[in-house]
Each structure stands twice: as structure tokens, then as C-alpha cells.
Design an enzyme around this catalytic site. Structure first.
Site, short mmCIF file in Angstrom:
data_model
loop_
_atom_site.label_atom_id
_atom_site.label_comp_id
_atom_site.label_asym_id
_atom_site.label_seq_id
_atom_site.Cartn_x
_atom_site.Cartn_y
_atom_site.Cartn_z
N GLY A 82 47.59 39.27 36.40
CA GLY A 82 48.13 37.91 36.26
C GLY A 82 47.63 37.22 35.01
N ARG A 146 51.09 45.10 36.05
CA ARG A 146 50.16 45.45 37.13
C ARG A 146 50.16 46.95 37.45
NH1 ARG A 146 47.76 41.19 39.50
NH2 ARG A 146 48.77 39.15 39.50
N ASP A 177 40.87 44.53 40.06
CA ASP A 177 41.66 45.77 40.15
C ASP A 177 41.82 46.42 38.77
OD1 ASP A 177 42.10 45.84 42.91
OD2 ASP A 177 43.78 44.45 42.77
N LYS A 203 38.75 38.85 33.47
CA LYS A 203 39.81 37.85 33.51
C LYS A 203 40.27 37.60 34.93
CE LYS A 203 43.38 38.88 34.67
NZ LYS A 203 44.62 39.42 35.23
N THR A 204 40.54 36.44 35.32
CA THR A 204 41.35 36.05 36.47
C THR A 204 41.10 34.58 36.77
OG1 THR A 204 41.94 36.32 38.79
CG2 THR A 204 39.70 36.95 38.25
N ASP A 206 41.51 33.39 39.46
CA ASP A 206 41.00 33.31 40.83
C ASP A 206 39.48 33.11 40.89
OD1 ASP A 206 43.59 33.81 41.41
OD2 ASP A 206 43.27 35.65 42.54
P1 FBP Z 1 44.87 38.53 38.82
O1 FBP Z 1 43.91 38.82 39.92
O2 FBP Z 1 45.56 39.71 38.28
O3 FBP Z 1 44.22 37.72 37.73
O4 FBP Z 1 46.02 37.61 39.39
C1 FBP Z 1 45.72 36.56 40.23
C2 FBP Z 1 46.92 35.74 40.58
O5 FBP Z 1 47.12 34.72 39.66
C3 FBP Z 1 46.75 35.24 42.00
O6 FBP Z 1 46.15 34.01 42.06
C4 FBP Z 1 48.14 35.34 42.56
O7 FBP Z 1 48.11 35.66 43.93
C5 FBP Z 1 48.73 36.49 41.84
O8 FBP Z 1 48.12 36.54 40.59
C6 FBP Z 1 50.23 36.38 41.65
O9 FBP Z 1 50.69 37.51 41.01
P2 FBP Z 1 52.07 37.66 40.29
O10 FBP Z 1 51.93 37.13 38.92
O11 FBP Z 1 52.29 39.13 40.27
O12 FBP Z 1 53.08 36.89 41.07
#
Ligand code: FBP
Length: 559
Positions: A82, A146, A177, A203-204, A206
Site C-alpha cells: 500500500g 502486492r 509482508d 514502510k506502512t 499502519d
Molecule cells: P501495507 O501494509 O502494504 O502498507 O498496506 C496497508 C494498507 O494501507 C491498510 O491499511 C489497508 O488495509 C490496505 O493497505 C489496503 O490495501 P489496498 O491498497 O490493496 O486496498
């Protein structure tokens, strides 16, 4: 040429700050090794799976007076998972570091996430390319994806692509991941004498990729400030009109750090924390009771409005839901490719799923509204996780609370008016212009990644610490990826993965919520953080999150 906004023009000129140790470039660095490390859990299994990269020491850097020459290197970079504000600055920092070390060095960006390295889709960066993206949000410089890098075939293809470009190091910018992918690739390259190093960057938005050495993942700072601005605005609206309850779901796939930080910045009436729900074994019914009780009490005080903040991942932490979803994830691993299931009607799908779930889990699934049942069957992400961003928990709660309030009304126990609005803040915060903190932190992480490469390290995560101090005093170094790993079930199988950091219920951040939430529920103590400021007094522009400050033992300015 694309027209730029006034803020874009000004942000392009911003020069991100670096830790002192990196300010003279990587050719004037000395490596300082810490002690050997081990994985957080399941040491024997992780050691066996990462025989070549396990147990390495943590490292930091010291500046030396002499400057060494640096061999020519080609490096590849991947944005994975993300979006998170600051990704472009990681690439800019990496580029500047590598060009400063030796102008003949080259940086390639793989397009569209990890699939770019497998399929050989790439660009080569130059000054003009990089300069257009400095201090901007988004991952559009090369895109993200992803794809999970884990098979022998994918590794072989990645090797062939790197060899064809003369690449001797790959930087993977990603969350838990994606950095698990980085660890697997690093191990495979060493095992196969490929001569290619792999470095990760944390990175994230979250905020769940952290530990003693990794104080925070990048993007958390900007994303939480963006959500806090939006919540603050809604709070003012609610307090002005006094007619709506706003149910605001906030991103954070598993951990509730984002919801907790946004709540501390804004002080809403209700904040749910998934980790607390799990620890207290709160059922869905008891969550509804808790929220309904506050709604009724506020209504008795003449307040038929309020703000509830709900973490995105909540549903998986409600014990009966978590157990049902984990059972469902295993079942979906085979159903997702079963054409008779894929082509079935919604009701048929519900019946098939209920027939395959354990009887307890089938009851829980059957009790949910059709909307949620359907959302629970949406495609899993490539790591086998249910995509919680697609599950409208905020609507589920509104529906169930409405029903409960109608019952109370019929029993003469409630006479208020409940009118609710639902919101989901996620994508709004992932590509914002990085705050000064994220702009500096990301640039330093990228710059530092090349320092790790120049010392021949592999299987390390770029680490910049001491982040509540001015950037000058930040400590740059590296953490072995295997140090953060344990074994977890994915797609129905036990796999080595980087352990997620969840909210610590005995930590100072949660405690701040706990100590105040009763007061915030009934008395409106709303805070209005406003938009992120990039220019102005340091007390406004350079402060980090409340989470980071409390976790690092800082005393907060009084609010
Ligand atoms: P990452 O763990 O890859 O940084 O992504 C986190 C996130 O932003 C979450 O908060 C959310 O659940 C998810 O990505 C949403 O993913 P997508 O962009 O595939 O809809």
C-alpha cells in the site's frame, strides 16, 4: 509540461534533513557492529529456513575523517504494498546517496511493485526524473503492487533480470509482508551465490512494522495527521449541527495504531481498539452494548450526536469473528479458484461457505447481514489475508446499534434520536504530501539503505532511530530482517513472516486513551488539529506523532 500547484512548487525545493553520520556521504563512514541477533520467536525454524542470513549483528555507522573510493554499483528499487507518504523521498535519498558515492552508479526502478523485477519492467532514474518527485506523496514514480515474491521461478527470473542490468543490490520498500519477501530473496541470492544484496525499508501507514530498533514505519506520521485533520473537521460539524453520530472507520489492516493516534490527536467520544477487544474477549454484542450505552447517556444529556472511531481491522479481533474469518481464509484458499463457487449466486455462495465452516463459525457467519457476508468473501490479498478495507464494519455497527436502540425505545428506556453517518478514511491519507517528519525520515532511510549496500550487507532493514530528537541526532544503521521473524499460518500453511507490532495495552499510548476516554465520551473535549503545516514554527511543523513521543518517553506539551 504538467502544471504544478503552488504547494508542489514549494515542496520540490525542500531539502530534507539527514542524521549527522550521513551528512558527508557514505564514503566517509565506518561500520560499527552490534551483537549477534536471533529471531523474535521460533528460532530453530527461522534459523533453518534462513541458514545464510540468520543471526547477523545489528549495525550502525560512524563518520571517519578519511574518505574511501567506492566501486561502481547498479541498484534496483521496488515500491511494494500500500502507498505511504514519503516513498518518493526514500528513492530520492537512495539516488542522492548512490550518485554522491560514485556518479557512475545507476539506480533502476522496477515498475508496478515486485512483479517489475520478475517481468523485467523498469526505468533508469536521472536527475530530472528524480527532481520532479522530491517531497511529493504517492508511489506514482514507479507504481506499487502486492505480488508475493516466494517461488523458485520468481527468484530465478529476478536473478536473470538483475544480471541483465548489472544490478548488484535491490532495495525493497515495503511493510511486514514485503520485507518478508525481501528476507526470502536475500537468503535465496546468498544461497545461490548470486552476488546480489537485498535491503528493506520500513514502510506502512499502519505503523505495525516497528520494534526497539525500528521506531516507526514511514507514512504513519503523515497519514495519521491527515485523518486527524478530517476527524477534527467532522467533530466541528457534529458540534455545530448537533444532529449526527459519525462512525469513522480508519485504516490499519490489523493493528489499531492509526485509530489510536488519530483519536489521541482529536479526542472523539468513542474509540474502539481492536487489541483491547481481543484481550477482553469482547463479543460483537458486548461492543454494541458498550457503544449503545454511551449513545443513550449522551442523549439523556441532550446530545444526540457524537464521534466514534473504529479501526479497520476490528472485525478480525472480535473473538467469534476472528475464529470464523480464520476458518473462512483456509476455506477460501481453495474456493477462490473453484469455478462452481466463483460462478454461484450470492445466496448459493453463503450456503456453500456455511456448509464448509465449523458449525460454530457457520452460525456466526449466518448471523451477519448479507452485505457483510458478501464482503467477507471478496478476494484475499496475495498473502491470504481477508481485505478488511472492503468490509464495512462501520455500517455493521450502525445497523446493530439502530436495532438495539429501537428495542430500548420500545421498552421505554431511550427517547433520543439516532441518525448516523458512516465514513472510511484510508486512501485519503496514503498519498498526502509527506509531513516534514516523513520527508526527512524517508530521505534518511533511502540514503542509509545505500550505506548498508556499500558495506556489502544483505538481508537488512534500513534503520534510522532516535526520531523524537532533531534529525541531526538521528542514528542510522541496519537491522537483520530475520531478527523480526516468526512462523505464522498463511493460506492454510505455516510460513516465516515478520511479526506485526500490535498496540500494547500496557503501554503509555493506550494508557493515555484509557485514562481519558470516559471524560471524552460524555464531555466534548474535541481537538481540531487542522491541516499539516509545512512552513512555519517548528512547534507546528516538525512535531512527530503522539504515539512516537509517548513510546520514546517524551512528555507531551499540555493539551
Ligand atoms: P501495507 O501494509 O502494504 O502498507 O498496506 C496497508 C494498507 O494501507 C491498510 O491499511 C489497508 O488495509 C490496505 O493497505 C489496503 O490495501 P489496498 O491498497 O490493496 O486496498
Amino acid at each position: 509540461m504538467t502544471k504544478l500547484s503552488p504547494l508542489q512548487i514549494e515542496r520540490l525545493k525542500y531539502q530534507p534533513k539527514l542524521p549527522k553520520s550521513l551528512q558527508n556521504g557514505v564514503n566517509s563512514l565506518e561500520l560499527v557492529e552490534g551483537s549477534a541477533t536471533q529471531s523474535v520467536r521460533d528460532q530453530e525454524q527461522i534459523k533453518a529456513l534462513f541458514a545464510n542470513t540468520y543471526g547477523k549483528p545489528t549495525v550502525t555507522f560512524k563518520t571517519t575523517s578519511s574518505s574511501s573510493s567506492s566501486e561502481v554499483r547498479n541498484v534496483g528499487v521496488i515500491l511494494s504494498g500500500g502507498q505511504a507518504p514519503g516513498g518518493h523521498n526514500v528513492i530520492a535519498g537512495l539516488y542522492d546517496s548512490l550518485k554522491n558515492a560514485n556518479p557512475a552508479n545507476k539506480l533502476y526502478g522496477f515498475l508496478g511493485g515486485p512483479s517489475g523485477i520478475i517481468e523485467g519492467k523498469y526505468v533508469e532514474f536521472d536527475d530530472e526524473f528524480i527532481n520532479a518527485y522530491r517531497n511529493t506523496g504517492g508511489f506514482d514514480i514507479i507504481g506499487s503492487g502486492r505480488t508475493k515474491l516466494e517461488t523458485e521461478e520468481q527468484f530465478q527470473k529476478s536473478l536473470a533480470v538483475c544480471k541483465s542490468l548489472g544490478i548488484s543490490a535491490v532495495v525493497i520498500i515495503g511493510g511486514d509482508d514485503s520485507n518478508t519477501n525481501a528476507a526470502l530473496l536475500a537468503e535465496w541470492f546468498v544461497k545461490n551465490n548470486a552476488g546480489i544484496q537485498v535491503i528493506g525499508c520500513p514502510k506502512t501507514i499502519d505503523g505495525d512494522l516497528k520494534n526497539e530498533q525500528i521506531e516507526i514505519s514511514f507514512g504513519f506520521d503523515t497519514a495519521t495527521k491527515t485523518y486527524a485533520e478530517l476527524i477534527g473537521n467532522i467533530q466541528r460539524d457534529a458540534n455545530s449541527a448537533k444532529k449526527y453520530w459519525h462512525f469513522i472507520k480508519i485504516m490499519g489492516r490489523s493493528a489499531s495504531h492509526v485509530a489510536l493516534e488519530a483519536a489521541l490527536q482529536t479526542q472523539p467520544n468513542i474509540t474502539l481498539i481492536s487489541e483491547e477487544v481481543e484481550a477482553k474477549k469482547m463479543s460483537l454484542a458486548s461492543i454494541i452494548d458498550y457503544m449503545t450505552d454511551i449513545i443513550v447517556k449522551r442523549s439523556e444529556n441532550g446530545k444526540n450526536f457524537g464521534i466514534a472511531v473504529i479501526p479497520e481491522g476490528l472485525i478480525e479481533f472480535i473473538p467469534e469473528m476472528g475464529s470464523m474469518i480464520s476458518n473462512l481464509n483456509d476455506i477460501m484458499a481453495s474456493l477462490e479458484t473453484d469455478s462452481s463457487f466463483v460462478n454461484a449466486s450470492a445466496n448459493e455462495k453463503f450456503s456453500i461457505v456455511e456448509s464448509k465452516l465449523s458449525s460454530e463459525n457457520a452460525k456466526v457467519y449466518a448471523s451477519l447481514p448479507a452485505l457483510i457476508k458478501t464482503q467477507l468473501l471478496a478476494d484475499r490479498d496475495p498473502h491470504g489475508n481477508v481485505q478488511v478495507s472492503k468490509i464495512e464494519t462501520e455500517k455493521l455497527l450502525i445497523e446493530m446499534i439502530s436495532e438495539r436502540l429501537s428495542q430500548l425505545k420500545a421498552e421505554g428506556k431511550y427517547s433520543g434520536k439516532f441518525s448516523a453517518q458512516s465514513h472510511f478514511f484510508g486512501y485519503e491519507g496514503r498519498c498526502a504530501f509527506p509531513s516534514n517528519f516523513d520527508a526527512d525520515y524517508c530521505y534518511s532511510l533511502g540514503y542509509n539503505a545505500f550505506a548498508l549496500i556499500s558495506f556489502g550487507l544483505t538481508g537488512y532493514l534500513s534503520s534510522v532511530r532516535n526520531l523524537t530528537q532533531p534529525a541531526d541526532e538521528w542514528i542510522a544503521g541496519g537491522i537483520p530482517l530475520t531478527m523480526m521473524m516468526n512462523m505464522e499460518k498463511r493460506h492454510g500453511e505455516m510460513k516465516p513472516v515478520i511479526q506485526k507490532a500490535l498496540v500494547k495495552l500496557d503501554g503509555p499510548v493506550f494508557k493515555r486513551l484509557q485514562d481519558n476516554r470516559q471524560d471524552w465520551a460524555m464531555n466534548d473535549r474535541y481537538l481540531f488539529p487542522g491541516a499539516i503545516q509545512y512552513f512555519g514554527p517548528s512547534s507546528v511543523c516538525d512535531i512527530t506523532t503522539i504515539t512516537l513521543q509517548l513510546e520514546r518517553g517524551k512528555t507531551l506539551a499540555a493539551v
